[in-house]
Design a protein around this motif. Structure first.
Motif, PDB file in Angstrom:
ATOM      1  N   ALA A  26      -8.022  15.815   4.755  1.00 36.35           N
ATOM      2  CA  ALA A  26      -8.401  16.735   5.824  1.00 36.35           C
ATOM      3  C   ALA A  26      -7.530  16.545   7.065  1.00 36.35           C
ATOM      4  O   ALA A  26      -7.296  17.499   7.818  1.00 36.35           O
ATOM      5  N   ALA A  27      -7.035  15.325   7.259  1.00 33.22           N
ATOM      6  CA  ALA A  27      -6.163  15.058   8.403  1.00 33.22           C
ATOM      7  C   ALA A  27      -4.716  15.466   8.145  1.00 33.22           C
ATOM      8  O   ALA A  27      -3.857  15.251   9.007  1.00 33.22           O
ATOM      9  N   GLY A  28      -4.447  16.016   6.955  1.00 38.14           N
ATOM     10  CA  GLY A  28      -3.084  16.448   6.638  1.00 38.14           C
ATOM     11  C   GLY A  28      -2.169  15.317   6.242  1.00 38.14           C
ATOM     12  O   GLY A  28      -0.950  15.419   6.399  1.00 38.14           O
ATOM     13  N   ARG A  29      -2.734  14.230   5.686  1.00 39.88           N
ATOM     14  CA  ARG A  29      -1.935  13.072   5.291  1.00 39.88           C
ATOM     15  C   ARG A  29      -2.174  12.734   3.813  1.00 39.88           C
ATOM     16  O   ARG A  29      -2.525  11.608   3.469  1.00 39.88           O
ATOM     17  N   PRO A  30      -2.000  13.699   2.907  1.00 43.96           N
ATOM     18  CA  PRO A  30      -2.330  13.430   1.495  1.00 43.96           C
ATOM     19  C   PRO A  30      -1.445  12.369   0.852  1.00 43.96           C
ATOM     20  O   PRO A  30      -1.869  11.716  -0.111  1.00 43.96           O
ATOM     21  N   TRP A  31      -0.228  12.173   1.350  1.00 45.03           N
ATOM     22  CA  TRP A  31       0.662  11.174   0.761  1.00 45.03           C
ATOM     23  C   TRP A  31       0.190   9.741   0.998  1.00 45.03           C
ATOM     24  O   TRP A  31       0.689   8.807   0.364  1.00 45.03           O
ATOM     25  N   LEU A  32      -0.791   9.564   1.887  1.00 41.63           N
ATOM     26  CA  LEU A  32      -1.325   8.225   2.143  1.00 41.63           C
ATOM     27  C   LEU A  32      -2.485   7.866   1.214  1.00 41.63           C
ATOM     28  O   LEU A  32      -2.895   6.713   1.165  1.00 41.63           O
ATOM     29  N   ILE A  33      -2.999   8.855   0.512  1.00 40.00           N
ATOM     30  CA  ILE A  33      -4.160   8.613  -0.353  1.00 40.00           C
ATOM     31  C   ILE A  33      -3.891   7.538  -1.410  1.00 40.00           C
ATOM     32  O   ILE A  33      -4.755   6.687  -1.662  1.00 40.00           O
ATOM     33  N   PRO A  34      -2.712   7.516  -2.063  1.00 36.77           N
ATOM     34  CA  PRO A  34      -2.482   6.457  -3.064  1.00 36.77           C
ATOM     35  C   PRO A  34      -2.626   5.043  -2.515  1.00 36.77           C
ATOM     36  O   PRO A  34      -3.042   4.138  -3.246  1.00 36.77           O
ATOM     37  N   LEU A  35      -2.313   4.815  -1.233  1.00 33.60           N
ATOM     38  CA  LEU A  35      -2.469   3.481  -0.652  1.00 33.60           C
ATOM     39  C   LEU A  35      -3.935   3.049  -0.684  1.00 33.60           C
ATOM     40  O   LEU A  35      -4.251   1.906  -1.042  1.00 33.60           O
ATOM     41  N   VAL A  36      -4.822   3.967  -0.305  1.00 35.30           N
ATOM     42  CA  VAL A  36      -6.251   3.653  -0.298  1.00 35.30           C
ATOM     43  C   VAL A  36      -6.766   3.478  -1.727  1.00 35.30           C
ATOM     44  O   VAL A  36      -7.497   2.525  -2.032  1.00 35.30           O
ATOM     45  N   VAL A  37      -6.375   4.390  -2.611  1.00 30.84           N
ATOM     46  CA  VAL A  37      -6.870   4.338  -3.992  1.00 30.84           C
ATOM     47  C   VAL A  37      -6.403   3.060  -4.686  1.00 30.84           C
ATOM     48  O   VAL A  37      -7.189   2.378  -5.361  1.00 30.84           O
ATOM     49  N   LEU A  38      -5.126   2.714  -4.510  1.00 33.83           N
ATOM     50  CA  LEU A  38      -4.611   1.497  -5.149  1.00 33.83           C
ATOM     51  C   LEU A  38      -5.266   0.249  -4.570  1.00 33.83           C
ATOM     52  O   LEU A  38      -5.586  -0.699  -5.299  1.00 33.83           O
ATOM     53  N   GLY A  39      -5.479   0.235  -3.257  1.00 36.35           N
ATOM     54  CA  GLY A  39      -6.144  -0.916  -2.637  1.00 36.35           C
ATOM     55  C   GLY A  39      -7.564  -1.076  -3.133  1.00 36.35           C
ATOM     56  O   GLY A  39      -7.999  -2.188  -3.455  1.00 36.35           O
ATOM     57  N   ALA A  40      -8.301   0.042  -3.213  1.00 43.60           N
ATOM     58  CA  ALA A  40      -9.669  -0.025  -3.711  1.00 43.60           C
ATOM     59  C   ALA A  40      -9.702  -0.417  -5.181  1.00 43.60           C
ATOM     60  O   ALA A  40     -10.577  -1.187  -5.614  1.00 43.60           O
ATOM     61  N   ALA A  41      -8.750   0.111  -5.967  1.00 45.30           N
ATOM     62  CA  ALA A  41      -8.704  -0.207  -7.396  1.00 45.30           C
ATOM     63  C   ALA A  41      -8.436  -1.692  -7.622  1.00 45.30           C
ATOM     64  O   ALA A  41      -8.937  -2.293  -8.579  1.00 45.30           O
ATOM     65  N   ALA A  42      -7.635  -2.297  -6.730  1.00 50.22           N
ATOM     66  CA  ALA A  42      -7.351  -3.725  -6.860  1.00 50.22           C
ATOM     67  C   ALA A  42      -8.535  -4.578  -6.399  1.00 50.22           C
ATOM     68  O   ALA A  42      -8.814  -5.638  -6.969  1.00 50.22           O
ATOM     69  N   ALA A  43      -9.251  -4.115  -5.373  1.00 50.02           N
ATOM     70  CA  ALA A  43     -10.302  -4.934  -4.773  1.00 50.02           C
ATOM     71  C   ALA A  43     -11.646  -4.801  -5.477  1.00 50.02           C
ATOM     72  O   ALA A  43     -12.399  -5.771  -5.564  1.00 50.02           O
ATOM     73  N   LEU A  44     -11.966  -3.596  -5.954  1.00 52.58           N
ATOM     74  CA  LEU A  44     -13.311  -3.351  -6.469  1.00 52.58           C
ATOM     75  C   LEU A  44     -13.684  -4.238  -7.659  1.00 52.58           C
ATOM     76  O   LEU A  44     -14.775  -4.840  -7.660  1.00 52.58           O
ATOM     77  N   PRO A  45     -12.830  -4.385  -8.693  1.00 51.68           N
ATOM     78  CA  PRO A  45     -13.222  -5.279  -9.796  1.00 51.68           C
ATOM     79  C   PRO A  45     -13.447  -6.717  -9.349  1.00 51.68           C
ATOM     80  O   PRO A  45     -14.390  -7.383  -9.794  1.00 51.68           O
ATOM     81  N   ALA A  46     -12.579  -7.191  -8.436  1.00 57.57           N
ATOM     82  CA  ALA A  46     -12.734  -8.560  -7.943  1.00 57.57           C
ATOM     83  C   ALA A  46     -14.026  -8.711  -7.145  1.00 57.57           C
ATOM     84  O   ALA A  46     -14.726  -9.722  -7.245  1.00 57.57           O
ATOM     85  N   ALA A  47     -14.367  -7.694  -6.343  1.00 55.31           N
ATOM     86  CA  ALA A  47     -15.597  -7.757  -5.550  1.00 55.31           C
ATOM     87  C   ALA A  47     -16.818  -7.752  -6.450  1.00 55.31           C
ATOM     88  O   ALA A  47     -17.779  -8.508  -6.232  1.00 55.31           O
ATOM     89  N   VAL A  48     -16.816  -6.914  -7.497  1.00 53.44           N
ATOM     90  CA  VAL A  48     -17.956  -6.838  -8.407  1.00 53.44           C
ATOM     91  C   VAL A  48     -18.134  -8.158  -9.153  1.00 53.44           C
ATOM     92  O   VAL A  48     -19.258  -8.601  -9.412  1.00 53.44           O
ATOM     93  N   ARG A  49     -17.018  -8.813  -9.494  1.00 58.42           N
ATOM     94  CA  ARG A  49     -17.098 -10.088 -10.225  1.00 58.42           C
ATOM     95  C   ARG A  49     -17.448 -11.266  -9.313  1.00 58.42           C
ATOM     96  O   ARG A  49     -17.595 -12.396  -9.790  1.00 58.42           O
ATOM     97  N   GLY A  50     -17.527 -11.013  -7.998  1.00 58.88           N
ATOM     98  CA  GLY A  50     -17.904 -12.077  -7.080  1.00 58.88           C
ATOM     99  C   GLY A  50     -16.760 -12.928  -6.590  1.00 58.88           C
ATOM    100  O   GLY A  50     -16.993 -14.016  -6.051  1.00 58.88           O
ATOM    101  N   ARG A  51     -15.514 -12.472  -6.747  1.00 62.78           N
ATOM    102  CA  ARG A  51     -14.379 -13.228  -6.208  1.00 62.78           C
ATOM    103  C   ARG A  51     -14.476 -13.285  -4.688  1.00 62.78           C
ATOM    104  O   ARG A  51     -14.837 -12.308  -4.030  1.00 62.78           O
ATOM    105  N   ARG A  52     -14.124 -14.408  -4.098  1.00 64.16           N
ATOM    106  CA  ARG A  52     -14.300 -14.603  -2.657  1.00 64.16           C
ATOM    107  C   ARG A  52     -13.498 -13.610  -1.836  1.00 64.16           C
ATOM    108  O   ARG A  52     -13.920 -13.190  -0.765  1.00 64.16           O
TER     109      ARG A  52
END
Length: 288
Positions: A26-52
């Motif tokens: 919505a802010a007109g910055r669609p090229w930045l979306i992969p940064l957020v998606v990749l960061g969340a994809a890397a963090a979410l499994p570790a967070a669910v497994r209880g990694r510190r």
């Protein structure tokens, strides 16, 4: 299957990534979306497994990173939330030796340009409606010509820290990863500041530290009137430590609130009371 914290974490993490991507789009910055998606994809499994490092990385990917990107790429005339605009204007007035209370902010160009459909004439322009805490936080940034919007980055970190103090991993999931808080912060609403201080106060009371808790409770009250809703819970936690601890907590909170508000009250008593109290709690067409 019995619901568990990990299920809520997974749901919130996925929704947060989608919401943050939508805001960037919505802010007109669609090229930045992969940064957020990749960061969340890397963090979410570790967070669910209880990694510190999983939870901090997920907060950083879904909250801090999009906030930072939006701040760095925001155009000078980009529309932002009116509470931020009026706080910047109020801090600027204080730097020039003028009271931020009892003033009609229609003379501020950014606020004159602010318009939303449901408020063709915004009553906020006639008041600085918040206690002085946000002004005092914004002063160093205004002194060097920066917007108070940059406070939202340490504010998000403070919210995660306060939630951790109050309820550990569950607190971070329920509050610091809440999709409602994400939208609140990306649109620069200031609720996260009083929540951060209030939750930290609760966490310190649980740990038997009433003096520090009282100071943080006072800071919460100085940041937004909505902190009043936290007082019953904080009072109960303080009372469980004993009458003496409850008194220490209450005295510390009262002393900090008095020290920060009395100069403004003495400086402009009618304006201060009209802006911060009558506008919210009064009746008639001049009230919120």
């Amino acid at each position: 299957m019995r619901p568990r914290l990990e299920h809520l974490l997974l749901a919130f993490g996925l929704v947060d990534a989608v919401l943050a991507s939508g805001v960037l789009l919505a802010a007109g910055r669609p090229w930045l979306i992969p940064l957020v998606v990749l960061g969340a994809a890397a963090a979410l499994p570790a967070a669910v497994r209880g990694r510190r490092w999983g939870l901090p990385l997920l907060v950083a990917a879904c909250f801090l990173l999009p906030q930072l990107l939006l701040l760095l790429l925001r155009a000078p005339d980009a529309p932002v939330q009116d509470g931020l605009l009026i706080t910047d204007a109020a801090a600027t007035r204080l730097l020039h030796g003028q009271s931020p209370y009892g003033h009609d902010y229609i003379d501020d160009p950014a606020l004159r340009a602010f318009w939303i459909t449901e408020l063709p004439v915004n009553p906020l322009l006639a008041h600085y409606v918040y206690p002085p805490g946000m002004i005092l936080l914004s002063l160093p940034l205004r002194l060097v010509g920066l917007s108070g919007a940059w406070l939202w980055l340490p504010g998000l970190i403070g919210l995660a820290g306060g939630a951790w103090l109050a309820a550990g991993r569950a607190g971070v999931v329920a509050v610091a990863l809440s999709p409602l808080i994400l939208l609140d912060s990306l649109y620069l609403f200031n609720d996260l500041f009083f929540l951060a201080a209030g939750l930290a106060a609760a966490g310190l009371l649980v740990r038997g530290r009433p003096l520090e808790a009282g100071l943080l409770a006072g800071a919460s009250l100085l940041l937004k009137q909505l902190a009043l809703v936290l007082l019953p819970a904080l009072a109960l936690l303080a009372w469980r430590l004993g009458p003496r601890s409850a008194l220490v907590c209450a005295a510390a909170a009262a002393a900090l609130v008095a020290a920060a508000t009395l100069p403004f009250l003495v400086w402009q008593p009618a304006g201060f009371l009209a802006d911060t109290a009558a506008y919210f709690y009064g009746s008639g067409v001049e009230s919120f």
